[in-house]
Design an enzyme around this catalytic site. Structure first.
Site, mmCIF file in Angstrom:
data_model
loop_
_atom_site.group_PDB
_atom_site.id
_atom_site.type_symbol
_atom_site.label_atom_id
_atom_site.label_comp_id
_atom_site.label_asym_id
_atom_site.label_seq_id
_atom_site.Cartn_x
_atom_site.Cartn_y
_atom_site.Cartn_z
ATOM 1 N N ASP A 39 0.882 -1.164 0.000
ATOM 2 C CA ASP A 39 0.000 0.000 0.000
ATOM 3 C C ASP A 39 0.922 1.217 0.000
ATOM 4 O OD1 ASP A 39 -1.639 2.139 0.590
ATOM 5 O OD2 ASP A 39 -2.244 1.407 2.575
ATOM 6 N N LYS B 130 2.696 11.629 -3.624
ATOM 7 C CA LYS B 130 1.616 10.969 -4.367
ATOM 8 C C LYS B 130 0.585 11.972 -4.881
ATOM 9 C CE LYS B 130 -1.565 7.115 -3.474
ATOM 10 N NZ LYS B 130 -1.936 6.160 -2.410
ATOM 11 N N ASP C 278 -12.609 5.282 2.362
ATOM 12 C CA ASP C 278 -11.176 5.400 2.677
ATOM 13 C C ASP C 278 -10.764 6.860 2.734
ATOM 14 O OD1 ASP C 278 -8.410 5.461 2.740
ATOM 15 O OD2 ASP C 278 -8.120 4.024 1.107
ATOM 16 N N GLU D 261 -7.095 0.723 -4.203
ATOM 17 C CA GLU D 261 -7.046 0.591 -2.742
ATOM 18 C C GLU D 261 -8.363 0.096 -2.144
ATOM 19 O OE1 GLU D 261 -5.560 4.452 -1.713
ATOM 20 O OE2 GLU D 261 -3.608 3.983 -2.589
HETATM 21 MG MG MG Z 1 -4.265 4.850 2.195
#
Ligand code: MG
Ligand code: ADP
Length: 526
Positions: A8, A70, A193, A171
């Protein structure tokens, strides 16, 4: 047989897991932590630091410490998200030769895949140390909302880190895989999330080994950092009111405030009240000034309520796209550190009319899902069938600046779709195919993934030639496009390669540079 790990690669924290005897293990790093900050730094004397070591020195070396890379990866320099990052980041973001954002540290401009690779390499190392053997293959997760370029850049990062990326998975899908692992029966699951920098929501249907994503949505620029920023603003305003000093111009003070704000925010998930104490934060005419401010959970909730509400607006759209009603959802899975905040939990529970599932660890569940997927790619038996979707519509620009959608968002991947287009002028011998991803009707408002020209079209009156344009999205969510003149059979195709992705030569160059650097480091340490 060597092992495949699941990583991850988070905006804020990264996590690595592996399946051992059929059971997922989340691997701790040398410091005993199961997650590693996604941070990279270069110290004054040229040492490269990753993870906790980079985080520990961030306050005193903020200009040379990269976090939340990111948020930049796979974007164009001029994208609003990048411009916003430039305003917010203590490190320097410069325009790269491909119009991609690069991060300048100590006179060297790093590409985003290169920075991400430092973190992936660290995760690889953590896994190798635990397993006692080299690891060369991985499944890496990305936000469901990542577009083609962002996915390709993530794959590039894997390559630079010495990992063959067997699959890129979303994800929330990974989280659902982990949740549904060894769970029989049929269920509809919502995965919410909220991490440090991104927000994702997916609605999935699971039935005995088949996991189908019904809809997905999100925001690649919304997360815990927005909460922190609200708290920092509050502290700045309160301090100015009481002390008459504005700390906004002091980068070091701002770094300390940011750190303290995040701590206070996390504290308030478990307590009703907390205090921020920062001694010697400034100096006044009469000596040093200290910051000491009480914050209650109520205050925090008031400061961020609209951010939480914004996530629920996105949830609403996603549920609608899935064709379900909120009450049809059997299970809500919360992922990401920010979902530890009680306000987030209660707002989500209120919307779905049920409390979230308690059985998964929000920090680890994505890596666990990636490890499960890694294992199922290796063995055919017992493997889960993953039916994921493309998060954004895909199409081409047509005459008049319109966007012609060929593949609607939330279509199951892999998918191939074609459509016949034609020319707009007599004897037109070439057409330019501009490949776009997004939801706007105006072509210019969508992301340009790439473009290519189909030449050699047989002379004909406008509207007569038939040009078959087909789109392919593979299981990684990566797009390729081809255009064929049906009369001549002439074909042009590309794996869409937008600005910002690296060529094979560039990747090779970076790997070689790294190796050079590694040699230099050993010599330097003697
Ligand atoms: Mg995450
Ligand atoms: P990412 O997926 O972006 O790497 P994480 O899932 O690790 O992010 O979440 C990081 C975010 O979660 C940070 O903004 C952090 O402040 C926040 N967070 C972590 N623990 C808590 C907590 N107990 N309460 C509130 N927020 C938290």
């Amino acid at each position: 047989m060597s092992r495949v790990i699941g990583i991850d690669l988070g905006t804020t924290n990264s996590c690595v897991a592996v399946l051992e005897n059929g059971q997922p293990t989340v691997i701790s790093n040398a410091g005993g932590y199961k997650t590693t900050p996604s941070m990279f730094a270069i110290t004054q004397d040229g040492k490269r630091l990753v993870g906790h070591l980079a985080k520990r020195q961030a306050i005193t070396n903020s200009k040379h410490t990269v976090y939340a890379c990111k948020r930049l990866i796979g974007r164009r320099f001029d994208a609003p998200e990048v411009q916003k990052s430039i305003d917010l980041s203590p490190y320097d973001i410069v325009r790269g030769p491909n119009d991609d954002p690069r991060i300048e540290i100590g006179g060297k401009a790093f590409t985003c895949p290169e920075v991400s690779a430092t973190i992936l390499r660290e995760m690889k190392r953590v896994a190798e140390e635990y397993l006692g053997e080299p690891v060369s293959e991985a499944v890496i997760t990305v936000p469901a909302y990542f577009n083609d370029t962002q996915r390709q850049c993530t794959k590039d990062a894997g390559k630079i880190a010495g990992l063959e990326v067997l699959r890129i998975i979303n994800e929330p899908t990974a989280a659902a895989l982990a949740y549904g692992f060894n769970r029989p029966g049929e269920e509809r699951v919502a995965v919410y999330d909220l991490g440090g920098g991104t927000f994702d929501i997916s609605i999935l249907e699971m039935s005995d080994g088949v996991l189908e994503v019904l809809a997905t949505s999100g925001d690649t620029f919304l997360g815990g950092e927005d909460f922190d920023r609200r708290v920092v603003q509050h502290l700045l305003d309160t301090f100015r009111e009481s002390e008459g000093i504005d700390l906004r111009a002091d980068p070091m003070a701002l770094q300390r405030l940011k750190d303290a704000a995040e701590k206070a925010k996390c504290d308030l998930s478990a307590r009703e009240q907390t205090e921020v104490n920062l001694p010697f934060i400034a100096s006044g005419d009469d000596g040093p000034r200290h910051l000491s401010i009480e914050i209650s959970r109520d205050t925090l909730e008031r400061l961020v309520e609209d951010v939480v509400s914004a996530t629920l607006k996105t949830v609403e759209v996603c549920v609608k796209d899935s064709g379900l009603q909120p009450g049809d959802i059997d299970q809500v899975v919360l992922v990401g550190g920010q979902t530890r905040m009680p306000l987030v939990q209660s707002k989500v529970a209120e919307y779905f009319g049920r409390r979230a599932h308690k059985g998964v660890n929000p920090d680890e569940v994505v890596a666990v899902g990636a490890a499960i997927q890694a294992e199922s790619l290796l063995s055919d038996e017992d493997s889960v069938l993953l039916l994921d979707v493309t998060p954004l519509s895909l199409g081409i620009a047509t005459f008049g600046g319109h966007f012609a959608r060929l593949i609607e968002r939330n279509t199951t991947v892999p998918v191939r779709k074609g459509h016949i287009f034609t020319t707009t002028r007599d004897n037109q011998s070439a057409v330019k195919i501009r490949v776009l991803q997004g939801e706007a009707d105006a072509a210019a408002e969508n992301d340009l993934l790439g473009e290519f020209v189909l030449t050699g079209i047989r002379p004909a009156r406008k509207g007569e030639p038939e040009i078959d344009v087909s789109f392919d999205i593979d299981a990684n969510g990566i797009v390729s496009v081809s255009a064929r003149d049906l009369a001549t059979g002439k074909e042009q195709s590309i794996t869409v390669n937008a600005t910002g992705t690296l060529s094979d030569e560039e990747i090779q160059q970076i790997i070689e540079d790294q190796e050079l650097y590694e040699v230099a480091l050993k010599e330097g340490e003697e």
